[in-house]
Enzyme design. Structure first.
Site, PDB file in Angstrom:
ATOM      1  N   TYR A 339       0.817  -1.208   0.000  1.00 33.09           N
ATOM      2  CA  TYR A 339       0.000   0.000   0.000  1.00 33.09           C
ATOM      3  C   TYR A 339       0.859   1.269   0.000  1.00 33.09           C
ATOM      4  O   TYR A 339       0.446   2.339   0.449  1.00 33.09           O
ATOM      5  CB  TYR A 339      -1.018   0.004   1.137  1.00 33.09           C
ATOM      6  CG  TYR A 339      -2.168  -0.952   0.887  1.00 33.09           C
ATOM      7  CD1 TYR A 339      -2.999  -0.782  -0.209  1.00 33.09           C
ATOM      8  CD2 TYR A 339      -2.411  -2.032   1.726  1.00 33.09           C
ATOM      9  CE1 TYR A 339      -4.046  -1.659  -0.461  1.00 33.09           C
ATOM     10  CE2 TYR A 339      -3.456  -2.918   1.476  1.00 33.09           C
ATOM     11  CZ  TYR A 339      -4.264  -2.727   0.381  1.00 33.09           C
ATOM     12  OH  TYR A 339      -5.291  -3.582   0.129  1.00 33.09           O
ATOM     13  N   GLN A 340       2.105   1.067  -0.491  1.00 32.30           N
ATOM     14  CA  GLN A 340       2.945   2.187  -0.901  1.00 32.30           C
ATOM     15  C   GLN A 340       3.327   3.176   0.205  1.00 32.30           C
ATOM     16  O   GLN A 340       3.635   4.329  -0.077  1.00 32.30           O
ATOM     17  CB  GLN A 340       2.261   2.906  -2.080  1.00 32.30           C
ATOM     18  CG  GLN A 340       1.959   1.943  -3.243  1.00 32.30           C
ATOM     19  CD  GLN A 340       1.014   2.524  -4.249  1.00 32.30           C
ATOM     20  OE1 GLN A 340      -0.164   2.156  -4.289  1.00 32.30           O
ATOM     21  NE2 GLN A 340       1.504   3.455  -5.051  1.00 32.30           N
ATOM     22  N   TRP A 345      -8.291   6.538   3.110  1.00 31.52           N
ATOM     23  CA  TRP A 345      -9.293   7.074   4.056  1.00 31.52           C
ATOM     24  C   TRP A 345      -9.097   6.450   5.433  1.00 31.52           C
ATOM     25  O   TRP A 345      -9.541   6.975   6.442  1.00 31.52           O
ATOM     26  CB  TRP A 345     -10.711   6.829   3.547  1.00 31.52           C
ATOM     27  CG  TRP A 345     -11.170   5.391   3.526  1.00 31.52           C
ATOM     28  CD1 TRP A 345     -10.484   4.314   3.038  1.00 31.52           C
ATOM     29  CD2 TRP A 345     -12.394   4.859   4.037  1.00 31.52           C
ATOM     30  NE1 TRP A 345     -11.218   3.158   3.179  1.00 31.52           N
ATOM     31  CE2 TRP A 345     -12.407   3.472   3.793  1.00 31.52           C
ATOM     32  CE3 TRP A 345     -13.505   5.438   4.655  1.00 31.52           C
ATOM     33  CZ2 TRP A 345     -13.476   2.638   4.161  1.00 31.52           C
ATOM     34  CZ3 TRP A 345     -14.572   4.612   5.013  1.00 31.52           C
ATOM     35  CH2 TRP A 345     -14.545   3.228   4.769  1.00 31.52           C
ATOM     36  N   ASP A 346      -8.377   5.330   5.465  1.00 37.27           N
ATOM     37  CA  ASP A 346      -8.064   4.662   6.727  1.00 37.27           C
ATOM     38  C   ASP A 346      -7.537   5.665   7.756  1.00 37.27           C
ATOM     39  O   ASP A 346      -7.849   5.587   8.940  1.00 37.27           O
ATOM     40  CB  ASP A 346      -6.960   3.615   6.531  1.00 37.27           C
ATOM     41  CG  ASP A 346      -7.216   2.625   5.413  1.00 37.27           C
ATOM     42  OD1 ASP A 346      -7.909   2.986   4.453  1.00 37.27           O
ATOM     43  OD2 ASP A 346      -6.706   1.492   5.482  1.00 37.27           O
ATOM     44  N   GLU A 487     -15.721  -2.279  -1.817  1.00 38.92           N
ATOM     45  CA  GLU A 487     -14.966  -2.139  -3.078  1.00 38.92           C
ATOM     46  C   GLU A 487     -15.275  -3.204  -4.118  1.00 38.92           C
ATOM     47  O   GLU A 487     -14.766  -3.126  -5.235  1.00 38.92           O
ATOM     48  CB  GLU A 487     -13.469  -2.125  -2.770  1.00 38.92           C
ATOM     49  CG  GLU A 487     -13.067  -0.887  -1.988  1.00 38.92           C
ATOM     50  CD  GLU A 487     -11.576  -0.823  -1.698  1.00 38.92           C
ATOM     51  OE1 GLU A 487     -10.954  -1.890  -1.597  1.00 38.92           O
ATOM     52  OE2 GLU A 487     -11.059   0.296  -1.563  1.00 38.92           O
ATOM     53  N   LYS A 602     -17.779  -6.505   0.309  1.00 44.61           N
ATOM     54  CA  LYS A 602     -16.423  -6.729   0.806  1.00 44.61           C
ATOM     55  C   LYS A 602     -16.276  -6.297   2.263  1.00 44.61           C
ATOM     56  O   LYS A 602     -15.602  -6.925   3.058  1.00 44.61           O
ATOM     57  CB  LYS A 602     -15.445  -5.929  -0.064  1.00 44.61           C
ATOM     58  CG  LYS A 602     -13.996  -6.071   0.343  1.00 44.61           C
ATOM     59  CD  LYS A 602     -13.085  -5.283  -0.571  1.00 44.61           C
ATOM     60  CE  LYS A 602     -11.625  -5.443  -0.183  1.00 44.61           C
ATOM     61  NZ  LYS A 602     -10.744  -4.602  -0.991  1.00 44.61           N
ATOM     62  N   GLN A 603     -16.894  -5.170   2.601  1.00 47.26           N
ATOM     63  CA  GLN A 603     -16.674  -4.583   3.932  1.00 47.26           C
ATOM     64  C   GLN A 603     -17.870  -3.722   4.297  1.00 47.26           C
ATOM     65  O   GLN A 603     -18.720  -3.425   3.455  1.00 47.26           O
ATOM     66  CB  GLN A 603     -15.407  -3.756   3.914  1.00 47.26           C
ATOM     67  CG  GLN A 603     -15.450  -2.559   2.984  1.00 47.26           C
ATOM     68  CD  GLN A 603     -14.063  -2.087   2.568  1.00 47.26           C
ATOM     69  OE1 GLN A 603     -13.541  -2.531   1.555  1.00 47.26           O
ATOM     70  NE2 GLN A 603     -13.484  -1.188   3.345  1.00 47.26           N
TER      71      GLN A 603
END
Ligand code: IFM
Length: 761
Positions: A339-340, A345-346, A487, A602-603
């Site tokens: 994740y770079q 938004w986390d 997502e 998904k979530q």
């Protein structure tokens, strides 16, 4: 207390691994990470190399190697230390020897959460039967963020010839191409150094090593160098029972920290060597004491919960760059390059709320970072044909969008998937507004709003207006072709979560505008001039806030439709979809995954909305929870925590407890796969770490802040006797003690003002 067959805790302040498990190599290296918000050093063994995922990830070293994904650098490993006994290499493996000293297999990797110190203990036996007891201890210093001290202690149980190979290993584990080039090695009497340069931006990185050895006199010392390593080989003849102590210091700087990183690293190294290991440790520990003083949560009655909450708080802390207001919290913190090294938004919705209530100055820094990325957000909006600020889904230093267009791979065809996280997942912008307003409500820091917040909020409102579609036939604004939190379903219209967040943002923009107009018209005027805005903008936001379509609960079922047409999709549960997979590693989402034409999500999405806002009565929230919970696959680590919060608030206390443990154990039990759709997504799930605090505060304690009062609705799961923790509201500290029979709030003695409290309404 057993956590699982490999892990345990004794006091709730430590995580102890008793058995080395090869299959958890990636996760364990992350779990035992030590860090300080500037760098993260994986909890690996000193003789390990890149094939065992050794890594030291350093903030502000973003680099793009050959057009691949931008990510943080993993720097050369200056803690590298390899032993050879009579010529045989010592290696930590899953078969610790039975120590003749203790009569037991001797292996332990343990993390002291209280002080951020990692200890490794191991008994190793050579093929000729000679045993060594090895103990190491290391920490990423909070007293000097650029320094990692390591104490390496080795005791020979039989006489032997011991070679210590210690230095800097420059072969590093990279996910997306090689970032560091032009290695230049140097050695001096008391140091080894390597400098390198990143390929894209030419950021210079310097890593230095220095060490002292005590306990025995070396027979010889020599320095060896090849194109990527520099090592000193020190030889000893040890008698049975003799112990050698090697104290090593790793010092790291980049040219983004200091114009002369080598000089700066040298100074840090010299100081650290002069102080010595024990003093460095004693200077480091008080930093952690002060942090825990603010954030600790004590849970009586359940040692497992106690240990796992602290484990998660620890990881939220070490992922956060306290030292800067120009850097993000990465979705995997500093545990790896996944994740770079960037914010999603986390950061605002999962990591920061804990800081709003415990260390508002840290929250302010991170929100200031977002302010500093406004130009990146403006560039993104412009590029996509919008106005205002469309914040990056994946945000590094500048705020320019780093999210690749092709994120996952279709494992069946090998073709890359065009995921639209970067251009359709627009809720990121209103999510920032939500966080800014929450920060203000809890901290009372209006200065932040005037200096930074207002500009962000106005630019987001401007973006939303340009993004929205006005449907004449229905006389309403709609948000079409978006991607909500779930997502798996891309390209949806009127995602309830996004629409409500957008409306909240517009109202916040109007509110700030009105307050500035009344209390500080000069600042408003200055801002409006700077942004080339005026009353027209205000009127547009007002109209859109009024006419934006907000999906309402169905009159009968009370369920809110996640997006237009969701209820018409095939109604199955995740278990059923699993049976349809051709390959277990398939991506479930857009455009062809098994979930796309079904109601499996998904979530948390509508449940996410319920976690953030109290727009609906508890009964409605419960009905939505009942509907969506069984349809959720929890394919994202963000999801269980959100379910825990909403379950706790809607009367499902034991389900909340179940989700609390599930969320807090994601990393420790290595439950979330390291690869999805062919992409590496391993490492510490920092969002769920931050959310662990929220489950207790917003879920079990039921905290809700308004501008004038703090509300509580406490409930406790059966197993817990008492929960105690501190929060701060507008600089006034409160100590909360929640048991099943009582709820006590004490004002901290240093408070200067009363706080309005509302309990159970
Ligand atoms: O931001 C999240 C997203 O909600 C789900 N996929 C992973 C991202 C980073 O954690």
């Amino acid at each position: 207390m057993i956590i699982n067959e490999n892990l345990s805790t004794e006091s709730g302040w430590e995580i102890i691994e008793h058995k080395f498990a090869e299959e958890h190599l990636v996760a364990a290296g992350s779990n035992f990470l030590t860090g300080n918000g500037y760098l993260g050093y994986r909890g690996t063994f000193p003789e390990w190399r890149k094939d065992r995922y050794v890594g030291c990830f350093v903030t502000d070293t973003y680099d793009n190697a050959d057009g691949k994904w931008t990510e943080l650098c993993n720097v050369p490993n200056a803690l590298f230390t390899l032993l050879k006994v009579d010529g045989e290499e010592v290696s930590t493996n899953c078969m610790p020897a039975i120590s003749t000293d203790t009569g037991k297999p001797y292996y332990q990797r343990s993390l002291d959460l209280k002080s951020g110190i990692l200890s490794l203990e191991n008994c190793w036996q050579s093929q000729k039967g000679k045993q060594l007891l090895i103990k190491t201890e290391q920490f990423a210093s909070y007293a000097d963020l650029h320094v990692i001290p390591l104490r390496y202690q080795v005791t020979a149980l039989e006489s032997c010839r011991l070679e210590i190979w210690t230095g800097i290993d420059g072969r590093v584990w990279d996910l997306n191409g090689r970032h560091l080039n032009d290695y230049l090695f140097e050695s001096g009497a008391d140091f080894l150094s390597v400098t390198a340069r990143t390929g894209e931006l030419g950021t210079r990185v310097a890593v230095l090593e220095g060490h002292t050895v005590s306990g025995a006199i070396p027979l010889s010392r020599e320095t060896r160098e090849d194109s990527v390593t520099i090592i000193r080989k020190v030889i000893f003849e040890l008698q049975a029972g003799e112990t050698i102590v090697l104290d090593k210091i790793m010092a790291v700087y980049s040219s983004n920290d200091h114009p002369d990183p080598k000089k700066a690293a040298h100074e840090s190294l010299e100081k650290a060597l002069h102080k010595g290991y024990e003093r460095l440790k004693s200077e480091h520990i008080p930093y952690w004491d002060r942090i825990w003083e603010k954030i600790d949560i004590v849970i009586d009655g359940d040692l497992l919960s106690q240990a796992v909450i602290r484990f998660n708080l620890y990881h939220n802390i070490i992922a956060t760059p306290f030292h800067s207001d120009s850097l993000p919290i990465g979705a995997r913190g500093l545990s790896c390059q996944a994740y770079q090294g960037s914010a999603f938004w986390d950061q605002e919705i999962f990591n920061l709320p804990m800081y709003f209530y415990t260390m508002p100055e840290v929250a302010r820094n991170i929100l200031t970072y977002r302010y500093k990325t406004l130009d990146g957000a403006r560039r993104k909006a412009k590029k996509l044909g919008y106005e205002g600020a469309f914040f990056a889904w994946v945000s590094g230093k500048t705020g320019d969008e780093l999210c690749p267009s092709f994120f996952f791979t279709d494992v069946l065809s090998g073709r890359k998937i065009r995921n639209h996280f970067n251009d359709w997942q627009m809720h990121i912008s209103p999510d920032l507004v939500y966080a800014i307003w929450c920060y203000y409500k809890v901290s009372g820091d209006w200065d932040f709003i005037e200096s930074y917040g207002a500009e962000i909020v106005f630019e987001v409102a401007r973006f939303l207006y340009s993004f929205a579609f006005f449907k004449k036939s229905k006389n309403r604004y709609e948000l079409i072709r978006v991607l909500g939190p779930d997502e798996y379903h891309e390209n949806v219209d009127n995602n309830a979560f996004s629409n409500y967040q957008a409306c909240f943002s517009l109202q916040t923009a109007l509110d700030i505008y009105d307050r500035l107009k009344k209390d500080n018209p000069a600042r408003l005027e200055e801002l409006l001039n700077q942004l080339a805005m005026g009353d027209d903008d205000y009127n547009r936001w007002e109209e859109m806030a009024e006419l934006l379509y907000l999906p309402q609960p169905d009159p009968e079922s009370r369920v809110i439709e996640q997006f237009r047409g969701y209820f018409e999709l095939e109604d199955v549960f995740p278990g059923k979809l699993e049976e349809r997979l051709i390959d277990k590693a398939e991506y479930w989402g857009w455009p062809n995954g098994v979930a796309v034409h079904t109601q499996v999500i998904k979530q948390a999405d509508v449940i996410q909305l319920l976690a953030l806002h109290n727009f609906f009565p508890v009964d409605t929230a419960r009905q939505n929870y009942d509907y969506y919970e069984p349809r959720c696959q929890h394919g994202s680590s963000l999801s269980p925590a959100v379910h825990a919060i909403v379950a706790a608030r809607t009367g499902y206390t034991e389900q909340a407890y179940k989700y609390f443990l599930r969320s807090c154990l994601i990393d420790l039990l290595d439950t979330n796969k390291a690869y999805s759709g062919g992409t590496f997504i391993g490492g510490i799930h920092t969002a769920s770490c931050g959310a662990a605090w929220q489950i207790i505060a917003f879920g079990f304690a039921g905290i809700k802040a308004s501008e004038n009062e703090l509300c509580f609705n406490p409930v406790l799961p059966e197993k817990w006797h008492e929960v105690r923790f501190k929060i701060w509201y507008k600089s006034q500290g409160l100590y909360l003690t929640i048991s099943k029979a009582s709820f006590a709030i004490s004002a901290l003695s240093e408070n200067s003002r009363p706080v309005h409290i509302n309990v159970y309404g």
